[in-house]
Scaffold this motif. Structure first.
Motif, PDB file in Angstrom:
ATOM      1  N   GLN A  30      43.829  54.792  41.483  1.00 48.26           N
ATOM      2  CA  GLN A  30      44.340  53.491  40.861  1.00 48.26           C
ATOM      3  C   GLN A  30      45.351  52.828  41.321  1.00 48.26           C
ATOM      4  OE1 GLN A  30      44.629  54.112  36.660  1.00 48.26           O
ATOM      5  NE2 GLN A  30      42.412  54.340  36.132  1.00 48.26           N
ATOM      6  N   ARG A  31      45.335  51.801  41.819  1.00 47.85           N
ATOM      7  CA  ARG A  31      46.358  51.049  42.529  1.00 47.85           C
ATOM      8  C   ARG A  31      46.158  49.424  42.208  1.00 47.85           C
ATOM      9  NH1 ARG A  31      45.894  52.254  48.857  1.00 47.85           N
ATOM     10  NH2 ARG A  31      47.644  53.687  48.086  1.00 47.85           N
ATOM     11  N   PRO A  32      47.438  48.625  42.379  1.00 46.42           N
ATOM     12  CA  PRO A  32      46.927  47.220  42.337  1.00 46.42           C
ATOM     13  C   PRO A  32      46.330  46.602  43.387  1.00 46.42           C
ATOM     14  CG  PRO A  32      49.342  47.867  41.880  1.00 46.42           C
ATOM     15  CD  PRO A  32      48.771  48.908  42.556  1.00 46.42           C
ATOM     16  N   MET A  33      45.605  45.500  43.142  1.00 48.51           N
ATOM     17  CA  MET A  33      44.752  44.965  44.080  1.00 48.51           C
ATOM     18  C   MET A  33      45.586  44.626  45.433  1.00 48.51           C
ATOM     19  SD  MET A  33      42.363  42.561  41.690  1.00 48.51           S
ATOM     20  CE  MET A  33      41.464  42.033  43.207  1.00 48.51           C
ATOM     21  N   ALA A  34      46.807  44.402  45.012  1.00 48.81           N
ATOM     22  CA  ALA A  34      47.717  43.984  46.372  1.00 48.81           C
ATOM     23  C   ALA A  34      47.739  45.161  47.250  1.00 48.81           C
ATOM     24  CB  ALA A  34      48.996  43.499  45.863  1.00 48.81           C
ATOM     25  N   GLU A  35      47.602  46.387  46.896  1.00 41.13           N
ATOM     26  CA  GLU A  35      47.918  47.596  47.534  1.00 41.13           C
ATOM     27  C   GLU A  35      46.496  48.178  47.805  1.00 41.13           C
ATOM     28  OE1 GLU A  35      50.462  50.325  45.680  1.00 41.13           O
ATOM     29  OE2 GLU A  35      51.939  48.566  45.059  1.00 41.13           O
ATOM     30  N   SER A  36      45.447  47.353  47.852  1.00 38.52           N
ATOM     31  CA  SER A  36      44.157  48.010  48.277  1.00 38.52           C
ATOM     32  C   SER A  36      43.896  48.278  49.510  1.00 38.52           C
ATOM     33  CB  SER A  36      43.041  47.126  47.752  1.00 38.52           C
ATOM     34  OG  SER A  36      42.929  45.971  48.581  1.00 38.52           O
ATOM     35  N   ALA A  37      44.476  47.789  50.460  1.00 40.92           N
ATOM     36  CA  ALA A  37      44.571  48.236  51.995  1.00 40.92           C
ATOM     37  C   ALA A  37      45.325  48.911  52.376  1.00 40.92           C
ATOM     38  CB  ALA A  37      44.557  46.563  52.839  1.00 40.92           C
ATOM     39  N   ALA A  38      46.430  49.290  51.541  1.00 42.00           N
ATOM     40  CA  ALA A  38      47.673  50.431  52.139  1.00 42.00           C
ATOM     41  C   ALA A  38      46.925  51.657  52.339  1.00 42.00           C
ATOM     42  CB  ALA A  38      48.564  50.326  50.760  1.00 42.00           C
ATOM     43  N   PRO A  39      47.401  52.416  53.182  1.00 43.63           N
ATOM     44  CA  PRO A  39      46.905  53.740  53.550  1.00 43.63           C
ATOM     45  C   PRO A  39      46.951  54.711  52.173  1.00 43.63           C
ATOM     46  CG  PRO A  39      48.506  52.949  55.345  1.00 43.63           C
ATOM     47  CD  PRO A  39      48.702  51.929  54.065  1.00 43.63           C
TER      48      PRO A  39
END
Length: 65
Positions: free
Chosen positions: A18-27
Protein backbone atom coordinates in the motif's frame (compact mmCIF):
# COMPACT_ATOMS: atom_id res chain seq x y z
CA UNK A 1 -4.32 4.39 -0.20
CA UNK A 2 -4.08 2.11 -3.28
CA UNK A 3 -2.60 -1.38 -3.10
CA UNK A 4 -0.11 -2.38 -5.80
CA UNK A 5 0.97 -5.94 -6.66
CA UNK A 6 4.57 -6.78 -7.55
CA UNK A 7 6.51 -9.86 -8.65
CA UNK A 8 10.13 -10.52 -7.79
CA UNK A 9 12.20 -11.64 -10.76
CA UNK A 10 14.81 -13.28 -8.49
CA UNK A 11 12.62 -15.51 -6.29
CA UNK A 12 9.41 -15.32 -8.44
CA UNK A 13 7.35 -14.44 -5.36
CA UNK A 14 4.49 -11.96 -5.50
CA UNK A 15 3.67 -9.36 -2.87
CA UNK A 16 1.49 -6.29 -2.36
CA UNK A 17 2.27 -2.83 -1.03
CA UNK A 18 0.00 0.00 0.00
CA UNK A 19 1.52 3.27 -1.10
CA UNK A 20 0.43 6.68 -2.39
CA UNK A 21 -0.25 6.98 -6.12
CA UNK A 22 2.68 9.40 -6.37
CA UNK A 23 4.98 6.51 -5.34
CA UNK A 24 3.46 3.86 -7.63
CA UNK A 25 6.47 3.85 -9.96
CA UNK A 26 9.07 3.85 -7.17
CA UNK A 27 11.22 0.71 -6.75
CA UNK A 28 9.70 -1.91 -4.44
CA UNK A 29 12.05 -4.50 -2.92
CA UNK A 30 10.46 -7.88 -2.22
CA UNK A 31 10.07 -9.16 1.36
CA UNK A 32 13.11 -11.42 0.78
CA UNK A 33 15.24 -8.32 0.09
CA UNK A 34 15.63 -8.67 -3.69
CA UNK A 35 15.45 -5.47 -5.70
CA UNK A 36 14.66 -6.81 -9.21
CA UNK A 37 10.87 -6.49 -9.10
CA UNK A 38 8.14 -5.55 -11.55
CA UNK A 39 4.74 -3.99 -10.87
CA UNK A 40 1.86 -6.21 -12.00
CA UNK A 41 -1.26 -5.04 -13.75
CA UNK A 42 -4.28 -5.65 -11.55
CA UNK A 43 -8.00 -5.13 -11.91
CA UNK A 44 -10.28 -3.33 -9.52
CA UNK A 45 -13.55 -4.95 -8.51
CA UNK A 46 -16.31 -2.45 -7.89
CA UNK A 47 -19.27 -3.65 -5.89
CA UNK A 48 -22.53 -1.95 -5.23
CA UNK A 49 -26.23 -2.42 -4.97
CA UNK A 50 -28.51 -2.65 -7.97
CA UNK A 51 -31.42 -1.46 -5.83
CA UNK A 52 -30.89 2.14 -6.93
CA UNK A 53 -30.76 1.25 -10.63
CA UNK A 54 -33.88 2.09 -12.67
CA UNK A 55 -36.00 -0.79 -13.87
CA UNK A 56 -38.39 -1.21 -16.75
CA UNK A 57 -36.19 -1.29 -19.83
CA UNK A 58 -33.49 0.85 -21.33
CA UNK A 59 -35.09 4.17 -20.42
CA UNK A 60 -36.24 3.15 -16.95
CA UNK A 61 -39.97 3.68 -17.50
CA UNK A 62 -40.94 1.11 -20.09
CA UNK A 63 -41.50 3.73 -22.80
CA UNK A 64 -39.09 2.10 -25.24
CA UNK A 65 -40.55 -0.04 -27.97
Amino acid sequence: MPTYAYRCRDCTGTFELQRPMAESAAPAPCPEGHTDTVKLLTTVALTGSAASAPSGGCCGGGCCG
